[in-house]
Design an enzyme around this catalytic site. Structure first.
Site, short mmCIF file in Angstrom:
data_model
loop_
_atom_site.label_atom_id
_atom_site.label_comp_id
_atom_site.label_asym_id
_atom_site.label_seq_id
_atom_site.Cartn_x
_atom_site.Cartn_y
_atom_site.Cartn_z
N GLY A 23 0.79 -1.22 0.00
CA GLY A 23 0.00 0.00 0.00
C GLY A 23 0.83 1.27 0.00
N ASN A 25 1.52 3.62 -2.73
CA ASN A 25 1.46 4.60 -3.82
C ASN A 25 1.18 6.02 -3.29
OD1 ASN A 25 -1.38 3.18 -3.69
ND2 ASN A 25 -1.76 5.25 -4.41
N THR A 26 0.88 6.13 -1.99
CA THR A 26 0.60 7.43 -1.39
C THR A 26 0.88 7.36 0.11
OG1 THR A 26 -1.08 9.18 -1.22
CG2 THR A 26 -1.82 6.92 -0.88
N ILE A 28 2.11 7.50 4.02
CA ILE A 28 3.32 7.08 4.71
C ILE A 28 3.99 5.90 4.02
CG2 ILE A 28 2.50 7.97 6.92
CD1 ILE A 28 1.94 5.13 7.82
N SER A 156 -2.18 1.07 15.01
CA SER A 156 -2.71 2.40 15.34
C SER A 156 -3.05 2.43 16.82
CB SER A 156 -3.97 2.69 14.53
OG SER A 156 -4.66 3.82 15.04
N TYR A 182 -12.53 -1.14 12.78
CA TYR A 182 -11.17 -0.65 12.55
C TYR A 182 -10.29 -0.93 13.76
CZ TYR A 182 -7.29 2.55 11.61
OH TYR A 182 -6.04 3.08 11.39
#
Length: 320
Positions: A23, A25-26, A28, A156, A182
């Site tokens: 993941g 491509n953008t 962090i 997180s 989440y």
């Protein structure tokens, strides 16, 4: 910007090393790839959207075009909402790569509307935990041959907010709560990293260390579903109210980079980090029975079968 934000100050080079970042491509993930690339690593960008990943690759290469000793970037398809995609990705990597020195389980989704992955898993648990669990297990024989090696999983602080419901991981019988889902997936990240460290030790495997972390509250695309699950305009309002506390992607990537390369944590494993220092996670994340139960459930759900990542031999790639 926060009053304090930890930074990785290590100047260590990664020439001759291979890293995988999911993941990226953008956000962090992209900043993590940029850092590894500057250090000389070959970085495999494992992304769902190939076009966006190729654009990110070109941007990083252009940014670093005048730098010496930079590494190599390779884009590969890996859709974490599909276990078959994860298996295809790992099959390709194991055939082409003799070593994997760093694996960064970075990709994630946050507070999505209720949905399921291709395999029927609740989308946040399936993407954030189960896919990374399968990815790590399938790559582990190669990682074991690449010591010293590190496995970094981005969690997180949200892991503290809710518990894990082992009887209904996929919200088949209870009302869906996107924030709870989440939190459940992020708690799973910490438990997975701790249990992986314990199992590596139990199998007398040295030189493979695991890390989980809180990157901070960051200005990225991760919160793009807030308007759908909260109310229209929620993302903008939250952005304005909490702007002084948000990190830039550059600062948000620092703890990931620290755990992946810094010499100061080279002999640490199974711990949880925030702002580049060891931090005590929620007590639920320290529950050994939880960790074992989650591991067993994950093995069952991803259909790992009789495959044992701690004893399997990696022989798919010729030494380079």
């Amino acid at each position: 910007m926060p009053l304090f934000s930890g930074r990785c100050y290590s100047n260590i080079k990664l020439i001759g090393k291979t890293a995988i970042v999911t993941g990226c491509n953008t956000g962090i993930g992209k900043e993590t790839v940029l850092d590894f690339y500057k250090r000389g690593a070959k970085v495999i960008m494992a992304c769902r959207n190939i076009d966006k990943a190729e654009a990110a690759k070109t941007d990083i290469e252009n940014t670093c075009k005048d730098l010496p000793e930079k590494g190599k970037l390779v884009v590969e398809k890996c859709d974490l909402s599909s276990m078959s995609s994860v298996r295809e990705f790992t099959k390709k990597i194991l055939k082409s790569e003799p070593h994997i020195n760093i694996l960064v389980n970075n990709a994630g989704v946050m507070m999505c509307p209720k949905g399921v992955t291709e395999d029927g898993f609740e989308i946040q648990l399936g993407t954030n935990h189960l896919a990374h669990f399968l990815l790590t297990m399938l790559l582990l024989p190669c990682i074991r041959n690449s010591t010293p090696a590190r496995i970094v999983t981005v969690s997180s602080r949200a892991h503290t907010r809710y518990d894990i419901n082992f009887d209904d991981l996929n919200y088949e019988t209870r009302r869906y709560n996107s924030a709870e889902a989440y939190s459940q997936s992020k708690l799973a990240n910490v438990l997975f990293s701790r249990e992986l460290a314990a199992k590596l030790k139990a199998h007398n495997i040295e030189g493979v260390n695991t890390y989980s972390l809180h990157p901070g509250v960051i200005r990225t695309e991760l919160g793009r579903h807030m308007d759908e699950v909260l109310f229209k305009g929620a993302r903008r309002i939250i952005g304005v109210l909490f702007y002084p506390f948000f990190k830039t992607p550059v600062l948000g990537a620092q703890t990931t980079i620290y755990c992946a390369v810094d010499e100061k944590c080279a002999n640490e494993t199974g711990l949880y980090y925030s702002d580049c220092v060891v931090t005590t996670p929620d007590r639920k994340a320290l529950n050994d029975e939880y960790a074992k139960k989650l591991w067993e459930k994950s093995v069952e759900l991803v259909r790992l079968g009789d495959f044992d990542p701690f004893t399997a031999v990696h022989s798919g790639a010729a030494s380079k």
